[in-house]
Design a protein around this motif. Structure first.
Motif, PDB file in Angstrom:
ATOM      1  N   LYS A  53       7.630  10.185 -18.030  1.00  0.00           N
ATOM      2  CA  LYS A  53       6.983  11.337 -18.651  1.00  0.00           C
ATOM      3  C   LYS A  53       6.714  12.450 -17.636  1.00  0.00           C
ATOM      4  CE  LYS A  53       4.706   8.772 -22.385  1.00  0.00           C
ATOM      5  NZ  LYS A  53       3.410   8.422 -23.029  1.00  0.00           N
ATOM      6  N   LEU A  54       6.620  12.074 -16.363  1.00  0.00           N
ATOM      7  CA  LEU A  54       6.439  13.053 -15.299  1.00  0.00           C
ATOM      8  C   LEU A  54       7.782  13.568 -14.778  1.00  0.00           C
ATOM      9  CD1 LEU A  54       4.414  14.500 -13.396  1.00  0.00           C
ATOM     10  CD2 LEU A  54       4.519  12.491 -11.911  1.00  0.00           C
ATOM     11  N   GLY A  55       8.846  12.814 -15.050  1.00  0.00           N
ATOM     12  CA  GLY A  55      10.168  13.163 -14.561  1.00  0.00           C
ATOM     13  C   GLY A  55      10.747  12.146 -13.602  1.00  0.00           C
ATOM     14  N   ALA A  56      10.024  11.044 -13.360  1.00  0.00           N
ATOM     15  CA  ALA A  56      10.482   9.999 -12.445  1.00  0.00           C
ATOM     16  C   ALA A  56      11.370   8.990 -13.171  1.00  0.00           C
ATOM     17  CB  ALA A  56       9.279   9.281 -11.837  1.00  0.00           C
ATOM     18  N   THR A  57      12.232   8.304 -12.424  1.00  0.00           N
ATOM     19  CA  THR A  57      13.032   7.214 -12.987  1.00  0.00           C
ATOM     20  C   THR A  57      12.353   5.861 -12.771  1.00  0.00           C
ATOM     21  OG1 THR A  57      14.309   6.910 -10.944  1.00  0.00           O
ATOM     22  CG2 THR A  57      15.174   8.477 -12.567  1.00  0.00           C
ATOM     23  N   PHE A  58      11.124   5.885 -12.262  1.00  0.00           N
ATOM     24  CA  PHE A  58      10.385   4.667 -11.952  1.00  0.00           C
ATOM     25  C   PHE A  58       8.953   4.821 -12.450  1.00  0.00           C
ATOM     26  CE2 PHE A  58      10.157   7.636  -8.424  1.00  0.00           C
ATOM     27  CZ  PHE A  58       8.795   7.719  -8.173  1.00  0.00           C
ATOM     28  N   VAL A  59       8.190   3.735 -12.331  1.00  0.00           N
ATOM     29  CA  VAL A  59       6.762   3.774 -12.654  1.00  0.00           C
ATOM     30  C   VAL A  59       5.996   3.192 -11.468  1.00  0.00           C
ATOM     31  CG1 VAL A  59       4.949   3.084 -14.260  1.00  0.00           C
ATOM     32  CG2 VAL A  59       7.279   3.447 -15.104  1.00  0.00           C
ATOM     33  N   ASP A  60       4.965   3.915 -11.023  1.00  0.00           N
ATOM     34  CA  ASP A  60       4.066   3.438  -9.975  1.00  0.00           C
ATOM     35  C   ASP A  60       2.681   3.199 -10.571  1.00  0.00           C
ATOM     36  OD1 ASP A  60       5.768   3.398  -7.777  1.00  0.00           O
ATOM     37  OD2 ASP A  60       5.304   5.455  -7.176  1.00  0.00           O
ATOM     38  N   TYR A  61       1.986   2.207 -10.007  1.00  0.00           N
ATOM     39  CA  TYR A  61       0.640   1.871 -10.446  1.00  0.00           C
ATOM     40  C   TYR A  61      -0.242   1.669  -9.219  1.00  0.00           C
ATOM     41  CZ  TYR A  61       3.309   0.017 -14.505  1.00  0.00           C
ATOM     42  OH  TYR A  61       4.170  -0.174 -15.554  1.00  0.00           O
ATOM     43  N   LEU A  62      -1.500   2.020  -9.349  1.00  0.00           N
ATOM     44  CA  LEU A  62      -2.535   1.656  -8.387  1.00  0.00           C
ATOM     45  C   LEU A  62      -3.494   0.737  -9.124  1.00  0.00           C
ATOM     46  CD1 LEU A  62      -3.791   2.104  -5.555  1.00  0.00           C
ATOM     47  CD2 LEU A  62      -5.122   3.968  -6.585  1.00  0.00           C
ATOM     48  N   VAL A  63      -3.677  -0.495  -8.616  1.00  0.00           N
ATOM     49  CA  VAL A  63      -4.449  -1.499  -9.350  1.00  0.00           C
ATOM     50  C   VAL A  63      -5.510  -2.113  -8.445  1.00  0.00           C
ATOM     51  CG1 VAL A  63      -4.352  -3.598 -10.734  1.00  0.00           C
ATOM     52  CG2 VAL A  63      -2.396  -2.033 -10.732  1.00  0.00           C
ATOM     53  N   THR A  64      -6.747  -2.117  -8.926  1.00  0.00           N
ATOM     54  CA  THR A  64      -7.826  -2.841  -8.269  1.00  0.00           C
ATOM     55  C   THR A  64      -8.057  -4.146  -9.028  1.00  0.00           C
ATOM     56  OG1 THR A  64      -8.901  -0.816  -7.509  1.00  0.00           O
ATOM     57  CG2 THR A  64     -10.253  -2.800  -7.588  1.00  0.00           C
ATOM     58  N   LEU A  65      -7.945  -5.258  -8.313  1.00  0.00           N
ATOM     59  CA  LEU A  65      -8.157  -6.579  -8.907  1.00  0.00           C
ATOM     60  C   LEU A  65      -9.584  -7.028  -8.612  1.00  0.00           C
ATOM     61  CD1 LEU A  65      -4.902  -8.354  -7.622  1.00  0.00           C
ATOM     62  CD2 LEU A  65      -5.167  -6.988  -9.690  1.00  0.00           C
ATOM     63  N   HIS A  66     -10.356  -7.225  -9.655  1.00  0.00           N
ATOM     64  CA  HIS A  66     -11.707  -7.749  -9.476  1.00  0.00           C
ATOM     65  C   HIS A  66     -11.650  -9.275  -9.348  1.00  0.00           C
ATOM     66  CE1 HIS A  66     -13.052  -3.748 -10.240  1.00  0.00           C
ATOM     67  NE2 HIS A  66     -12.592  -3.739 -11.488  1.00  0.00           N
ATOM     68  N   GLN A  67     -12.793  -9.911  -9.171  1.00  0.00           N
ATOM     69  CA  GLN A  67     -12.816 -11.366  -8.998  1.00  0.00           C
ATOM     70  C   GLN A  67     -12.121 -12.040 -10.177  1.00  0.00           C
ATOM     71  OE1 GLN A  67     -16.721 -13.027  -8.481  1.00  0.00           O
ATOM     72  NE2 GLN A  67     -15.946 -15.010  -7.805  1.00  0.00           N
ATOM     73  N   GLY A  68     -11.124 -12.875  -9.878  1.00  0.00           N
ATOM     74  CA  GLY A  68     -10.359 -13.568 -10.908  1.00  0.00           C
ATOM     75  C   GLY A  68      -9.343 -12.698 -11.616  1.00  0.00           C
ATOM     76  N   GLY A  69      -9.238 -11.438 -11.240  1.00  0.00           N
ATOM     77  CA  GLY A  69      -8.331 -10.521 -11.937  1.00  0.00           C
ATOM     78  C   GLY A  69      -6.880 -10.670 -11.510  1.00  0.00           C
ATOM     79  N   GLY A  70      -5.986 -10.209 -12.377  1.00  0.00           N
ATOM     80  CA  GLY A  70      -4.566 -10.265 -12.062  1.00  0.00           C
ATOM     81  C   GLY A  70      -3.719 -10.096 -13.304  1.00  0.00           C
ATOM     82  N   ASN A  71      -2.492 -10.572 -13.215  1.00  0.00           N
ATOM     83  CA  ASN A  71      -1.548 -10.508 -14.334  1.00  0.00           C
ATOM     84  C   ASN A  71      -0.804 -11.832 -14.402  1.00  0.00           C
ATOM     85  OD1 ASN A  71       0.709 -10.076 -16.041  1.00  0.00           O
ATOM     86  ND2 ASN A  71       0.685  -7.880 -15.599  1.00  0.00           N
ATOM     87  N   GLN A  72      -1.160 -12.665 -15.369  1.00  0.00           N
ATOM     88  CA  GLN A  72      -0.490 -13.949 -15.579  1.00  0.00           C
ATOM     89  C   GLN A  72       0.519 -13.882 -16.712  1.00  0.00           C
ATOM     90  OE1 GLN A  72      -0.786 -16.682 -13.552  1.00  0.00           O
ATOM     91  NE2 GLN A  72      -1.933 -15.189 -12.327  1.00  0.00           N
ATOM     92  N   ALA A  73       0.551 -12.763 -17.434  1.00  0.00           N
ATOM     93  CA  ALA A  73       1.536 -12.598 -18.511  1.00  0.00           C
ATOM     94  C   ALA A  73       2.914 -12.298 -17.943  1.00  0.00           C
ATOM     95  CB  ALA A  73       1.089 -11.482 -19.456  1.00  0.00           C
TER      96      ALA A  73
END
Length: 261
Positions: free
Chosen positions: A54-74
Motif C-alpha cells: 500500500k506504500l509502494g513496497a514489494t515487501f512488508v516490514d513489522y516492528l514487534v514488541t513481545l511481552h511475557q509469553g508473547g509470540g506467534n505460534q500460528a
C-alpha cells in the motif's frame, strides 16, 4: 488499537510529527503516531506494520514488541513467501523446519518460501523484533535455504573501502536468494561516498545514533527508532551525526534478479 509510544490524550503543544510519506517514492515513519495493529496469530504482542504494498513496497516490514509469553505460534510465512526475523533486544525462541533457535540481541533467522516460522519471548521482560516478508522470485537451478546466526559472527566489511563505515551482510551471496538483509553503520561524520540511485528498494529500521538522510534530494534528520522506506530509483544517502554513537540501521535489499517486463 493503541499507539506505539503509549501516549494518549491531549498534548500540551501543537500537533506535529517528523513523519513524511511519499507513496512509491520514500517515507520516514517516526515512533510518534505509529499504531499497534491487531494481527491474527500475534498473541500478547504490540505489532506495528511499517512498509507494505500500500506504500509502494514489494515487501512488508513489522516492528514487534513481545511481552511475557508473547509470540506467534500460528506461524509466520507461507507458500511462496520468504521471511526474515531479527532480534533488536531481548531473548526469543524461534522454530522453523523442525529446528529450534535460541536468539538473543543481534540474532536472526531467514526462512525460505514455504517454511513457516514460529517464535516466543524467552524472558519475562519485553523483547523487540524486526520482521520481514516478501513473495519469493524463483530462478531455475537455484534455491534459498534456512540461515540463522548472530551479528557478532558476521564479517565487518569496510563499506567501499571507508574504514569508518561498516557493512554486515546476513545472507550468502548466492543466486538462490533474491534479497539480502544488511546492517550499515556510520561513525559520526562518516557518510556514503555518493548519492545512490538504483532499482533496488529498501526498508530500514534505525538501531542506534542519529543521522541526516538524503531522500529524493531532501535532507531529513533521522534517529534511533525511526523507519525509512526507499522505493526504486529514490535518491538516497546518509551522514552519521551526533556525539559518540554510531548511526546504524538494519535494511533489506532485493537483489540477484533481472527486471521482469
Amino acid at each position: 488499537m493503541g499507539y506505539l509510544n503509549n501516549v494518549t490524550g491531549y498534548r500540551n503543544d501543537l500537533l506535529a510529527n517528523r513523519a513524511i510519506v511519499k507513496h512509491g517514492n520514500y517515507a520516514l515513519l517516526t515512533p510518534d503516531g505509529l499504531v499497534k495493529n491487531s494481527i491474527p496469530g500475534f498473541e500478547n504482542c504490540d505489532a506495528t506494520i511499517l512498509s507494505t504494498p500500500k506504500l509502494g513496497a514489494t515487501f512488508v516490514d513489522y516492528l514487534v514488541t513481545l511481552h511475557q509469553g508473547g509470540g506467534n505460534q500460528a506461524g509466520f510465512g507461507g507458500e511462496g513467501i520468504e521471511t526474515f526475523f531479527y532480534v533488536i533486544s531481548g531473548k526469543v525462541t524461534a522454530q522453523a523446519d523442525g529446528k529450534t533457535f535460541a536468539l538473543t540481541e543481534g540474532g536472526y533467522l531467514y526462512c525460505p518460501p514455504g517454511v513457516i516460522m514460529t517464535f516466543t519471548n524467552a524472558q519475562s521482560a519485553d523483547s523487540q523484533i524486526f520482521l520481514y516478508k516478501r513473495r519469493y522470485i524463483p530462478v531455475a537451478g537455484h534455491a534459498p535455504y534456512l540461515v540463522s546466526g548472530n551479528t557478532s559472527q558476521l564479517e565487518q566489511i569496510h563499506y567501499e573501502g571507508m574504514e569508518d563505515v561498516i557493512l554486515m551482510d546476513f545472507l550468502p551471496k548466492d543466486l538462490g536468494f533474491d534479497m539480502n538483509m544488511h546492517i550499515l553503520s556510520f561513525a559520526p561524520g562518516a557518510s556514503h561516498g555518493y548519492i545512490e540511485t538504483h532499482v533496488q528498494e529498501h526498508g530500514a529500521y534505525i538501531l542506534s545514533g542519529q543521522g541526516v538522510y538524503n531522500l529524493d534530494n531532501n535532507w531529513v534528520p533521522v534517529q534511533k527508532g525511526d523507519y525509512i522506506f526507499m522505493g526504486a530509483y529514490s535518491l538516497q544517502a546518509g551522514y552519521g551525526v551526533g556525539r559518540g554513537e554510531a548511526f546504524s540501521y538494519i535494511y533489506s535489499k532485493d537483489c540477484n534478479r533481472d527486471v521482469e517486463i
